[in-house]
Design an enzyme around this catalytic site. Structure first.
Site, PDB file in Angstrom:
ATOM      1  N   ASP A 181       2.544  -7.071  -5.853  1.00 54.15           N
ATOM      2  CA  ASP A 181       2.712  -5.901  -6.703  1.00 54.15           C
ATOM      3  C   ASP A 181       1.498  -5.839  -7.628  1.00 54.15           C
ATOM      4  O   ASP A 181       1.244  -6.786  -8.386  1.00 54.15           O
ATOM      5  CB  ASP A 181       3.990  -6.005  -7.530  1.00 54.15           C
ATOM      6  CG  ASP A 181       5.255  -5.932  -6.671  1.00 54.15           C
ATOM      7  OD1 ASP A 181       5.141  -5.600  -5.473  1.00 54.15           O
ATOM      8  OD2 ASP A 181       6.341  -6.187  -7.204  1.00 54.15           O
TER       9      ASP A 181
ATOM     10  N   ASP B 219      14.371   1.522  -4.882  1.00 58.95           N
ATOM     11  CA  ASP B 219      14.549   0.446  -5.851  1.00 58.95           C
ATOM     12  C   ASP B 219      15.758   0.789  -6.706  1.00 58.95           C
ATOM     13  O   ASP B 219      15.808   1.843  -7.332  1.00 58.95           O
ATOM     14  CB  ASP B 219      13.313   0.318  -6.749  1.00 58.95           C
ATOM     15  CG  ASP B 219      12.093  -0.160  -5.990  1.00 58.95           C
ATOM     16  OD1 ASP B 219      12.263  -0.656  -4.872  1.00 58.95           O
ATOM     17  OD2 ASP B 219      10.983  -0.039  -6.507  1.00 58.95           O
TER      18      ASP B 219
END
Length: 138
Positions: A13, A136
């Site tokens: 990420d 998410d």
């Protein structure tokens, strides 16, 4: 792949050009675990990774590829060593085509798919198996 096996997708990420983990998705609550995404990618590859899951976190918030240069450098270094799926800030066909033409094996669409499901339904067959939908949730 035989029955009972699965593939691990080590994640990189990227926020502000660095590898981070966010606490509950909070952009202000990050832990930097590597300042260099290329070094992190190479470490995962050296450990036997077959796929890498890369997310442009800044891009996800901004709605455009913010860490594009960092990701392109990473792709150049790891090209042909591992499969790559990418998400974050991919919100139009131009972005989809750009990344698929630049060494990305699979794209993750989240906001675009949620806000415009008809866009996904109208994608041509050339994108089949090249796009996954990500959500998410907490």
């Amino acid at each position: 792949m035989t029955k009972g096996q699965f593939i691990l997708y080590p994640a990189i990420d990227i926020k502000d050009g660095k590898c981070v983990r966010l606490l509950f998705g909070d952009m202000k609550n990050e832990t930097i675990y590597n300042n260099n995404p290329i070094d992190q990618a190479m470490w995962f590859i050296d450990q036997g990774a077959k796929w890498l899951h890369i997310v442009d976190l800044d891009g996800a918030v901004e709605g455009k590829s913010v860490n594009k240069i960092v990701i392109q450098k990473l792709l150049k270094k790891i090209q042909n060593k591992v499969n790559i799926q990418l998400g974050g800030g991919i919100r139009n066909l131009e972005n989809i085509d750009f990344w698929l033409q630049n060494s990305i094996d699979r794209l993750i669409l989240g906001t675009l798919a949620f806000e415009n499901p008809n866009f996904i339904n109208k994608l041509e067959k050339q994108y089949y198996k090249k796009i996954v939908i990500g959500a998410d949730v907490r």
